[in-house]
Design an enzyme around this catalytic site. Sequence first.
Site, mmCIF file in Angstrom:
data_model
loop_
_atom_site.group_PDB
_atom_site.id
_atom_site.type_symbol
_atom_site.label_atom_id
_atom_site.label_comp_id
_atom_site.label_asym_id
_atom_site.label_seq_id
_atom_site.Cartn_x
_atom_site.Cartn_y
_atom_site.Cartn_z
ATOM 1 N N HIS A 72 -0.185 32.294 20.713
ATOM 2 C CA HIS A 72 0.283 33.083 19.561
ATOM 3 C C HIS A 72 0.164 34.597 19.828
ATOM 4 C CE1 HIS A 72 0.860 32.897 14.907
ATOM 5 N NE2 HIS A 72 1.462 33.960 15.421
ATOM 6 N N ARG A 76 6.218 29.331 13.504
ATOM 7 C CA ARG A 76 4.982 28.681 13.105
ATOM 8 C C ARG A 76 4.969 27.262 13.669
ATOM 9 N NH1 ARG A 76 3.346 32.996 12.344
ATOM 10 N NH2 ARG A 76 2.368 33.917 10.502
ATOM 11 N N GLU A 115 -4.122 25.920 15.664
ATOM 12 C CA GLU A 115 -4.352 27.023 16.596
ATOM 13 C C GLU A 115 -5.848 27.345 16.569
ATOM 14 O OE1 GLU A 115 -1.690 30.256 15.697
ATOM 15 O OE2 GLU A 115 0.072 29.060 16.205
HETATM 16 O O1 LIG Z 1 2.777 38.423 11.859
HETATM 17 C C1 LIG Z 1 2.810 37.193 11.991
HETATM 18 O O2 LIG Z 1 3.199 36.447 11.078
HETATM 19 C C2 LIG Z 1 2.367 36.590 13.243
HETATM 20 O O3 LIG Z 1 2.539 35.433 13.457
HETATM 21 C C3 LIG Z 1 1.669 37.440 14.238
HETATM 22 O O4 LIG Z 1 2.098 38.732 14.256
#
Ligand SMILES: O=C(O)C(=O)CO
Length: 329
Positions: free
Chosen positions: A294, A246, A275
């Site tokens: 992402h 993240r 994002e």
């Molecule tokens: O699943 C998640 O947490 C993502 O960041 C994207 O698959």
Amino acid sequence: SIGGRTEIMKVFITRRIPQEGMKILSQAGVCKVSLWDSDEPVPRVELLKGVEGAHGLLCLLSDKIDTEVLDAAGPNLKVISTLSVGFDHMAMDEIKKRGVRVGYTPDVLTDATAELTVALLLATARRLPEGVVEVKNGGWSTWKPLWLCGYGLSGSTVGVIGLGRIGMAIARRLNPFGVKRLLYSGRTAKSYAAEVEGEYVPLDTLVSESDFVVVSCALTPETQGLCNKDFFSKMKNTAVFINTSRGAVVNQEDLYQALSSGQIACAGLDVTTPEPLPTDHPLLTLKNCVVLPHIGSATYSTRGIMAELSANNLLAGLQGTDMPSELKF
Ligand SMILES: O=C(O)C(=O)CO
């Protein structure tokens, strides 16, 4: 059930999702689905309207599920199913207070995300995006001994921050490249780390001894802003920094300083804050920073399976049965 008839439950889905998931919901015949029928995020006001009276909510990591959304949904709400393994977008304590169950999608995206992490690491360390640009713009004049050199994994020390499902899958894939030491840090030592000869070390040790630092931890109050000025100042000048977890684990101003001053060699990010990252963001001016939008779990197959799992989690939550992947919190 009202008067012996089974009441059809109401479900709100915040985005178009792969048809595999929609099919499961329509065939189950237990809920009436209303969908934000777009590939773009549902506007906040539409989210608040859409959840009104819903028994189930199927959401994405880009939807902030907070008190306001929970209150808008009201007392019918039994289950929130997120199309993600991450759950930092949801106010878990508020959800718990209301007795709402939560489904998520661990495991099914582990391989795809680990593959993308390896691809990003190699692309960053070996400067692939820069090379592609030079071929197109005529910067490629001849084979040059000192041109576009980068860093290799062979004989290196790799540090994985957060050796969970995905961190472990990354370690398994990197080891065959000839990694000499595999360090990891996190809350606890893991017995399964033996498979990759992982050494559990304090974070400071990992940061200062690694040639590649790979962030693969959940975003929590403890990890928010973990990769800051102090962190980057301990890294080697030749080290490569990779984040596929993240964006908020990283202080991006501090990362910019570390990259532009030569404090670290390069960085590859699949996740940012916010994002999308604004196109005029300083990080995007740097040749030694590779930013992806992402896409860790973005294979056709994985996204289809994520949709299936999130649909099945939702149905189980509506029906009060065991979920294939329930988040215990
Ligand atoms: O699943 C998640 O947490 C993502 O960041 C994207 O698959």
